[in-house]
Scaffold this motif. Structure first.
Motif, mmCIF file in Angstrom:
data_model
loop_
_atom_site.group_PDB
_atom_site.id
_atom_site.type_symbol
_atom_site.label_atom_id
_atom_site.label_comp_id
_atom_site.label_asym_id
_atom_site.label_seq_id
_atom_site.Cartn_x
_atom_site.Cartn_y
_atom_site.Cartn_z
ATOM 1 N N ILE A 72 -17.186 -35.158 -46.098
ATOM 2 C CA ILE A 72 -16.883 -33.234 -45.933
ATOM 3 C C ILE A 72 -17.452 -32.878 -47.194
ATOM 4 C CG2 ILE A 72 -15.624 -33.601 -43.993
ATOM 5 C CD1 ILE A 72 -13.624 -32.772 -46.010
ATOM 6 N N THR A 73 -17.892 -30.990 -46.957
ATOM 7 C CA THR A 73 -18.388 -30.449 -48.315
ATOM 8 C C THR A 73 -17.037 -29.825 -48.779
ATOM 9 O OG1 THR A 73 -18.405 -28.790 -46.593
ATOM 10 C CG2 THR A 73 -20.363 -29.705 -46.731
ATOM 11 N N ALA A 74 -17.249 -29.599 -50.277
ATOM 12 C CA ALA A 74 -16.609 -28.869 -51.595
ATOM 13 C C ALA A 74 -16.060 -27.684 -50.550
ATOM 14 C CB ALA A 74 -17.231 -28.150 -52.095
ATOM 15 N N SER A 75 -16.605 -26.703 -50.133
ATOM 16 C CA SER A 75 -15.698 -25.169 -48.495
ATOM 17 C C SER A 75 -15.260 -25.739 -47.472
ATOM 18 C CB SER A 75 -17.464 -24.865 -48.729
ATOM 19 O OG SER A 75 -18.117 -25.621 -48.230
ATOM 20 N N GLN A 76 -15.594 -27.320 -47.647
ATOM 21 C CA GLN A 76 -14.811 -27.441 -46.202
ATOM 22 C C GLN A 76 -13.198 -28.283 -46.642
ATOM 23 O OE1 GLN A 76 -17.946 -30.336 -44.190
ATOM 24 N NE2 GLN A 76 -18.508 -28.758 -42.255
ATOM 25 N N ARG A 110 -6.046 -25.253 -47.011
ATOM 26 C CA ARG A 110 -6.163 -24.246 -47.130
ATOM 27 C C ARG A 110 -5.135 -24.181 -45.618
ATOM 28 N NH1 ARG A 110 -7.916 -19.663 -44.700
ATOM 29 N NH2 ARG A 110 -9.304 -20.651 -44.761
ATOM 30 N N LEU A 111 -5.651 -24.227 -44.969
ATOM 31 C CA LEU A 111 -4.895 -24.796 -43.658
ATOM 32 C C LEU A 111 -4.054 -26.044 -43.293
ATOM 33 C CD1 LEU A 111 -8.032 -24.061 -41.299
ATOM 34 C CD2 LEU A 111 -6.164 -22.427 -41.448
ATOM 35 N N PRO A 147 -9.372 -28.214 -34.146
ATOM 36 C CA PRO A 147 -9.982 -29.413 -35.088
ATOM 37 C C PRO A 147 -10.409 -28.766 -35.950
ATOM 38 C CG PRO A 147 -11.462 -28.547 -32.770
ATOM 39 C CD PRO A 147 -9.918 -28.523 -32.289
ATOM 40 N N LEU A 148 -9.754 -29.301 -37.281
ATOM 41 C CA LEU A 148 -10.075 -28.528 -38.351
ATOM 42 C C LEU A 148 -12.129 -28.999 -39.283
ATOM 43 C CD1 LEU A 148 -6.714 -27.628 -39.765
ATOM 44 C CD2 LEU A 148 -8.230 -26.603 -38.506
ATOM 45 N N VAL A 149 -12.109 -30.120 -38.675
ATOM 46 C CA VAL A 149 -13.258 -31.307 -39.619
ATOM 47 C C VAL A 149 -14.121 -32.123 -38.536
ATOM 48 C CG1 VAL A 149 -12.006 -33.266 -40.465
ATOM 49 C CG2 VAL A 149 -13.054 -32.587 -41.865
#
Length: 469
Positions: A72-76, A82-83, A174-176
């Motif tokens: 996953i990317t750095a922004s993901q 955070r969540l 679903p977060l990722v």
């Protein structure tokens, strides 16, 4: 002049309507799982619940663990931290997990709903793995997570034992996106050839099957004896006089022809109908090392169904094994029992199998209970628990038995490889309240966590309603 009270925040004013909407709509939306509109509405209803509001910064005492093959990317990663941190802050948990998107062969993606991790039965590690927001102190105690699958299963098992279910929170969204699972469960055979006693209570009823009126017991036995690959069976039928002598002779001859002599037993009850009492009476005369409860309104579909259930039941720590039951039109009648708010229900009842959560039918899964319409346990466990509770004559006796098995340290499994048709009336309301519900709630309210109890294997989203409300 007294200070005027500060106005309540808008989400506190809306908390009760949000709860009502979630309680009523989220379970119904399971019927349309995979439809974009249903997933979006379900996502919004869950996202509005308390416990998912993000904090200003991620907790520095926690770290994000990703499985080795997840990219996953750095922004993901930032959003994920955070969540997950918000959920940890609200629940004060030591570990936080989440649902994910699972890519499909058709190029689409499906919302994979994850129950409580149970490494004991997780034959395919990809079905349970995902990101973990984990306390640094716990990580130091356990050591780094291994990279190979078998060792990761053991490590996650140790993690669950270390923190406990009460300190393992979950974000039911679903977060990722997950990679395609690569491991498949192994197909195993039962050990030895033990005798399985099939306990069948019957009232001699008939129903239309494929356009023709059929005696349910005859249809059930014909399918069982002609299709089952497992042959070391004992048939124990119990009625209260509804089955005439001619029919009993016919069924005994059929059983003897298929299984050999000495495999037919018939018992007669002299009391008013009580499912629990009749099954207990049938179990008392059974000779098998294993007891299989079987309703006479069922039809065996998969030849290896009994062998598969027996293999699971023989594993150390397993108490009760249930089966996947389908209505004649192919919809799901039973795919595990969920107990939410002290009310047992058939999870995903009336759904199409393709609408079930991804991965549910790939390997055995733990539940709090399974239905007695088709289930298997050892005769030793049956005697240890004293059979079914007579105070629950019709409803919830099977759920009560499974919960008592779990209290004794046993696992309750659903075996999706064991498939049967259940001719239970598909038109009856699933919202009818059985008369035994009050007694069931009295018996299990404290052990299950009170009126806002949540099912850890099915309805993880309800934890958001139960906490700090």
């Amino acid at each position: 002049m007294k200070d005027r009270p500060k106005p309540a925040r808008w989400w506190n004013k809306c908390k009760q309507p949000k709860r009502v909407l979630a309680e009523r709509l989220v379970p119904k939306l399971e019927h349309w799982r995979g439809e974009i509109w249903a997933d979006l509405l379900r996502y919004c209803l869950i996202r509005l619940q308390p416990g998912l509001r993000a904090t200003k910064a991620a907790n520095a005492d926690f770290c994000l663990l990703l499985p080795p093959d997840w990219q996953i990317t750095a922004s993901q990663q930032k959003r994920l931290k955070r969540l997950l941190s918000a959920r940890q802050h609200w629940s004060n948990a030591l570990v936080v997990s989440c649902d994910d998107w699972l890519p499909q062969a058709n190029g689409k993606r499906a919302w994979r709903q994850k129950g409580l991790l149970d490494p004991f039965l997780d034959g395919a590690i990809g079905a349970a793995e995902g990101p973990l927001w984990l306390s640094n102190a716990v990580l130091q105690q356990l050591g780094p997570a291994p990279k190979t699958a078998p060792e990761r299963i053991q490590w996650r098992s140790q993690l669950m034992a270390c923190v406990g279910a009460q300190k393992w929170a979950h974000v039911p969204l679903p977060l990722v996106q997950a990679p395609l699972p690569s491991l498949k469960p192994q197909l195993l055979s039962p050990k030895g050839n033990p005798l399985v006693s099939v306990l069948i209570p019957s009232g001699g009823f008939s129903k239309p099957i494929k356009g023709h009126s059929s005696l349910l017991l005859r249809h059930c036995l014909h399918a069982l004896l002609s299709r089952s690959s497992y042959r070391n069976l004992e048939i124990v039928v119990i009625d209260a006089g509804e089955l005439n002598q001619e029919l009993l002779v016919e069924l005994e001859a059929l059983t003897t022809a298929e299984l050999g002599p000495g495999r037919w037993r018939h018992e007669r009850s002299q009391n008013p109908y009580s499912y629990s009492e009749r099954i207990n009476q049938a179990a008392a005369i059974a000779k098998g090392e294993w007891l299989m409860q079987l309703n006479d309104d069922t039809e065996l579909l998969e030849p290896d169904s009994i062998a598969s259930m027996l293999e699971l039941a023989q594993r150390p720590g397993v108490g009760v094994v249930g089966a996947l039951l389908l209505y004649p039109d192919g919809r799901v009648q039973h795919a595990g029992v969920a107990i939410d708010n002290l009310a047992p229900r058939h999870a995903w009842a009336s759904c199409k199998p393709e609408r079930l959560p991804p991965g549910l039918l790939e390997t055995a899964r733990a539940f709090q209970a399974v239905t007695a319409a088709v289930c298997l346990c050892s005769a030793n466990l049956w005697r240890q628990l004293g059979g079914l509770r007579l105070e629950l004559p019709i409803n919830y006796g099977d759920v009560d038995f499974c919960l008592r098995a779990r209290q004794a340290g046993k696992v309750v499994l659903l075996d999706p490889a064991s498939r049967w048709i259940h001719f239970e009336s598909a038109s009856r309301s699933l919202d009818l309240v059985p008369p035994e519900l009050g007694l069931f709630q009295e018996l299990w309210a404290k052990q299950l966590g009170g009126i806002w109890c949540t099912d850890p294997y099915v309805s993880r989203w309800r934890q958001l309603l139960a906490e700090k409300n």
